[in-house]
Scaffold this motif. Structure first.
Motif, PDB file in Angstrom:
ATOM      1  N   PRO A 183      26.030  40.366  53.652  1.00 19.87           N
ATOM      2  CA  PRO A 183      25.933  40.755  52.270  1.00 19.87           C
ATOM      3  C   PRO A 183      25.591  39.510  51.520  1.00 19.87           C
ATOM      4  O   PRO A 183      25.981  38.321  51.581  1.00 19.87           O
ATOM      5  CB  PRO A 183      27.405  41.275  51.950  1.00 19.87           C
ATOM      6  N   VAL A 184      25.062  39.565  50.234  1.00 14.29           N
ATOM      7  CA  VAL A 184      24.420  38.587  49.293  1.00 14.29           C
ATOM      8  C   VAL A 184      25.123  38.468  48.142  1.00 14.29           C
ATOM      9  O   VAL A 184      25.083  39.767  47.479  1.00 14.29           O
ATOM     10  CB  VAL A 184      22.921  38.574  49.165  1.00 14.29           C
ATOM     11  N   PRO A 185      25.918  37.397  47.757  1.00 14.58           N
ATOM     12  CA  PRO A 185      26.949  37.675  46.490  1.00 14.58           C
ATOM     13  C   PRO A 185      25.916  37.415  45.437  1.00 14.58           C
ATOM     14  O   PRO A 185      24.888  36.841  45.275  1.00 14.58           O
ATOM     15  CB  PRO A 185      27.578  36.257  46.627  1.00 14.58           C
ATOM     16  N   TYR A 186      26.320  38.292  44.229  1.00 14.23           N
ATOM     17  CA  TYR A 186      25.588  37.993  42.989  1.00 14.23           C
ATOM     18  C   TYR A 186      26.024  36.607  42.211  1.00 14.23           C
ATOM     19  O   TYR A 186      27.150  36.462  42.267  1.00 14.23           O
ATOM     20  CB  TYR A 186      25.960  39.303  42.078  1.00 14.23           C
ATOM     21  N   GLY A 187      25.229  35.948  41.758  1.00 16.60           N
ATOM     22  CA  GLY A 187      24.967  34.947  41.377  1.00 16.60           C
ATOM     23  C   GLY A 187      25.222  34.747  39.736  1.00 16.60           C
ATOM     24  O   GLY A 187      25.483  33.443  39.107  1.00 16.60           O
ATOM     25  N   GLY A 188      25.017  35.675  39.028  1.00 12.42           N
ATOM     26  CA  GLY A 188      24.774  35.802  37.623  1.00 12.42           C
ATOM     27  C   GLY A 188      26.159  35.675  36.947  1.00 12.42           C
ATOM     28  O   GLY A 188      27.169  35.838  37.326  1.00 12.42           O
ATOM     29  N   ARG A 233      26.810  39.516  34.086  1.00 14.58           N
ATOM     30  CA  ARG A 233      27.522  39.609  35.229  1.00 14.58           C
ATOM     31  C   ARG A 233      28.385  40.923  35.258  1.00 14.58           C
ATOM     32  O   ARG A 233      28.653  41.885  36.244  1.00 14.58           O
ATOM     33  CB  ARG A 233      28.602  38.474  35.603  1.00 14.58           C
ATOM     34  N   TYR A 234      28.984  41.304  33.966  1.00 14.99           N
ATOM     35  CA  TYR A 234      29.866  42.503  33.925  1.00 14.99           C
ATOM     36  C   TYR A 234      29.040  43.680  33.634  1.00 14.99           C
ATOM     37  O   TYR A 234      29.309  44.787  34.154  1.00 14.99           O
ATOM     38  CB  TYR A 234      30.456  42.224  32.424  1.00 14.99           C
ATOM     39  N   ILE A 235      27.616  43.404  33.213  1.00 18.23           N
ATOM     40  CA  ILE A 235      26.533  44.655  33.232  1.00 18.23           C
ATOM     41  C   ILE A 235      26.252  45.069  34.649  1.00 18.23           C
ATOM     42  O   ILE A 235      26.327  46.164  35.271  1.00 18.23           O
ATOM     43  CB  ILE A 235      25.335  44.341  32.410  1.00 18.23           C
ATOM     44  N   ILE A 274      27.008  48.605  36.548  1.00 18.31           N
ATOM     45  CA  ILE A 274      25.897  49.585  37.432  1.00 18.31           C
ATOM     46  C   ILE A 274      26.183  49.483  38.750  1.00 18.31           C
ATOM     47  O   ILE A 274      25.941  50.488  39.445  1.00 18.31           O
ATOM     48  CB  ILE A 274      24.618  48.741  36.927  1.00 18.31           C
ATOM     49  N   LEU A 275      26.416  48.310  39.423  1.00 16.33           N
ATOM     50  CA  LEU A 275      26.745  48.229  40.835  1.00 16.33           C
ATOM     51  C   LEU A 275      27.759  49.332  41.130  1.00 16.33           C
ATOM     52  O   LEU A 275      27.629  50.205  42.087  1.00 16.33           O
ATOM     53  CB  LEU A 275      26.896  47.049  41.517  1.00 16.33           C
ATOM     54  N   ILE A 276      28.823  49.299  40.455  1.00 13.64           N
ATOM     55  CA  ILE A 276      30.034  50.048  41.056  1.00 13.64           C
ATOM     56  C   ILE A 276      29.742  51.712  40.654  1.00 13.64           C
ATOM     57  O   ILE A 276      30.197  52.352  41.411  1.00 13.64           O
ATOM     58  CB  ILE A 276      31.235  49.698  40.070  1.00 13.64           C
ATOM     59  N   SER A 277      29.190  51.931  39.603  1.00 12.03           N
ATOM     60  CA  SER A 277      28.863  53.284  39.159  1.00 12.03           C
ATOM     61  C   SER A 277      27.895  53.928  40.272  1.00 12.03           C
ATOM     62  O   SER A 277      27.793  54.878  40.510  1.00 12.03           O
ATOM     63  CB  SER A 277      28.237  53.559  37.640  1.00 12.03           C
ATOM     64  N   HIS A 278      26.808  52.815  40.576  1.00 11.28           N
ATOM     65  CA  HIS A 278      25.863  53.219  41.578  1.00 11.28           C
ATOM     66  C   HIS A 278      26.342  53.646  42.911  1.00 11.28           C
ATOM     67  O   HIS A 278      26.453  54.677  43.589  1.00 11.28           O
ATOM     68  CB  HIS A 278      24.811  52.150  41.667  1.00 11.28           C
ATOM     69  N   ILE A 279      27.241  52.839  43.458  1.00  9.34           N
ATOM     70  CA  ILE A 279      28.167  52.907  44.725  1.00  9.34           C
ATOM     71  C   ILE A 279      28.988  54.406  44.454  1.00  9.34           C
ATOM     72  O   ILE A 279      28.888  55.120  45.606  1.00  9.34           O
ATOM     73  CB  ILE A 279      28.910  51.863  45.031  1.00  9.34           C
ATOM     74  N   MET A 282      17.617  48.877  39.527  1.00 11.09           N
ATOM     75  CA  MET A 282      18.137  47.864  38.877  1.00 11.09           C
ATOM     76  C   MET A 282      18.971  46.920  39.665  1.00 11.09           C
ATOM     77  O   MET A 282      19.030  45.686  39.395  1.00 11.09           O
ATOM     78  CB  MET A 282      19.157  48.590  37.657  1.00 11.09           C
ATOM     79  N   VAL A 283      19.850  47.259  40.666  1.00 12.98           N
ATOM     80  CA  VAL A 283      20.891  46.348  41.441  1.00 12.98           C
ATOM     81  C   VAL A 283      19.670  45.662  42.170  1.00 12.98           C
ATOM     82  O   VAL A 283      19.931  44.239  42.217  1.00 12.98           O
ATOM     83  CB  VAL A 283      21.397  47.160  42.355  1.00 12.98           C
ATOM     84  N   PHE A 284      18.586  46.140  42.774  1.00 16.63           N
ATOM     85  CA  PHE A 284      17.622  45.204  43.345  1.00 16.63           C
ATOM     86  C   PHE A 284      17.122  44.046  42.437  1.00 16.63           C
ATOM     87  O   PHE A 284      16.955  43.089  42.809  1.00 16.63           O
ATOM     88  CB  PHE A 284      16.374  46.074  43.867  1.00 16.63           C
ATOM     89  N   MET A 285      16.924  44.551  41.119  1.00 18.32           N
ATOM     90  CA  MET A 285      15.979  43.645  40.145  1.00 18.32           C
ATOM     91  C   MET A 285      16.933  42.294  40.046  1.00 18.32           C
ATOM     92  O   MET A 285      16.869  41.335  39.725  1.00 18.32           O
ATOM     93  CB  MET A 285      15.631  44.266  38.869  1.00 18.32           C
ATOM     94  N   PHE A 286      18.588  42.958  39.756  1.00 14.60           N
ATOM     95  CA  PHE A 286      19.717  41.981  39.422  1.00 14.60           C
ATOM     96  C   PHE A 286      19.773  40.992  40.459  1.00 14.60           C
ATOM     97  O   PHE A 286      20.045  39.615  40.169  1.00 14.60           O
ATOM     98  CB  PHE A 286      20.995  42.750  39.167  1.00 14.60           C
ATOM     99  N   MET A 287      19.668  41.694  41.810  1.00 20.07           N
ATOM    100  CA  MET A 287      19.870  40.584  43.049  1.00 20.07           C
ATOM    101  C   MET A 287      18.994  39.815  43.405  1.00 20.07           C
ATOM    102  O   MET A 287      18.878  38.826  44.039  1.00 20.07           O
ATOM    103  CB  MET A 287      20.278  41.781  43.936  1.00 20.07           C
ATOM    104  N   LEU A 288      17.484  40.170  42.974  1.00 23.48           N
ATOM    105  CA  LEU A 288      16.199  39.439  43.311  1.00 23.48           C
ATOM    106  C   LEU A 288      16.233  37.802  43.385  1.00 23.48           C
ATOM    107  O   LEU A 288      16.032  37.235  44.467  1.00 23.48           O
ATOM    108  CB  LEU A 288      15.244  40.010  42.428  1.00 23.48           C
ATOM    109  N   PRO A 289      16.967  37.449  42.397  1.00 25.99           N
ATOM    110  CA  PRO A 289      16.895  35.920  42.476  1.00 25.99           C
ATOM    111  C   PRO A 289      18.044  35.241  43.612  1.00 25.99           C
ATOM    112  O   PRO A 289      17.830  34.087  43.742  1.00 25.99           O
ATOM    113  CB  PRO A 289      17.689  35.407  41.041  1.00 25.99           C
ATOM    114  N   TYR A 290      18.674  36.216  44.019  1.00 30.05           N
ATOM    115  CA  TYR A 290      19.801  35.603  44.918  1.00 30.05           C
ATOM    116  C   TYR A 290      19.705  35.828  46.352  1.00 30.05           C
ATOM    117  O   TYR A 290      20.205  35.534  47.180  1.00 30.05           O
ATOM    118  CB  TYR A 290      21.113  35.971  44.691  1.00 30.05           C
TER     119      TYR A 290
END
Length: 179
Positions: free
Chosen positions: A104-109, A114-116, A120-125, A170-178
């Motif tokens: 798993p890759v941690p989110y770095g924002g 980060r809250y947004i 999105i991630l939790i509601s998506h899951i 959206m999750v993919f776009m948020f995670m792309l830099p990490y």
């Protein structure tokens, strides 16, 4: 005809319930694996890009399928929704493989973003688990000619499935830099 539908329900409903329980449990277990096995030797970004594309295409097909239904193009609606279902199955298989293959890759924002992201991630899951039985029942009811039941469940399935597909991108776009 009704007797055959009831007979098919005796098989289909337990299968749908079984899959609806098994799929989220399998994904959860795979996410908790202590060791990963990159069986394809894939770059860590390969799966996320593929998943983002699949989610985007699924969202597009869902929107087209909705408009085909509204316009009365039943066969186009059916075929488009079957294609969206097919992409979702490909996504699920690929997602399982990615969980086996990559850590798993941690989110770095930081800050409000980060809250947004986590909202999105939790509601998506959560909705990803809920959508499994909804999609399976909706597909089954439509393909078995139980159109009134299909319409009733599709009113819930469509917006949730579309939300899951869009937030997947959206999750993919948020995670792309990490990655």
């Amino acid at each position: 005809m009704k007797a055959s539908i009831k007979e098919s329900d005796k098989i289909a409903i337990p299968v749908i319930i079984g899959l609806s329980i098994a799929v989220p449990l399998i994904v959860l277990v795979l996410m908790l694996l202590p060791e990963r096995y990159n069986i394809f030797g894939a770059d860590p970004l390969t799966f996320p890009i593929f998943h983002g594309i699949l989610n985007f295409l699924t969202a597009c097909l869902l929107i087209f399928g909705y408009f085909f239904m509204q316009a009365g193009y039943i066969v186009r609606h059916r075929n488009t929704m079957i294609a969206a279902f097919g992409l979702s199955v490909v996504f699920l298989v690929s997602y399982v493989l990615s969980k086996i293959s990559n850590e798993p890759v941690p989110y770095g924002g930081q800050g409000i973003i980060r809250y947004i992201y986590f909202f999105i991630l939790i509601s998506h899951i959560v909705l990803s688990a809920i959508i499994v039985p909804l999609v399976l029942f909706t597909m089954y009811r439509g393909l078995s000619g139980q159109y009134e039941k299909h319409r009733k469940i599709a009113r819930w399935t469509f917006p949730i499935w579309l939300y899951v597909a869009v937030t997947g991108v959206m999750v993919f776009m948020f995670m792309l830099p990490y990655y």
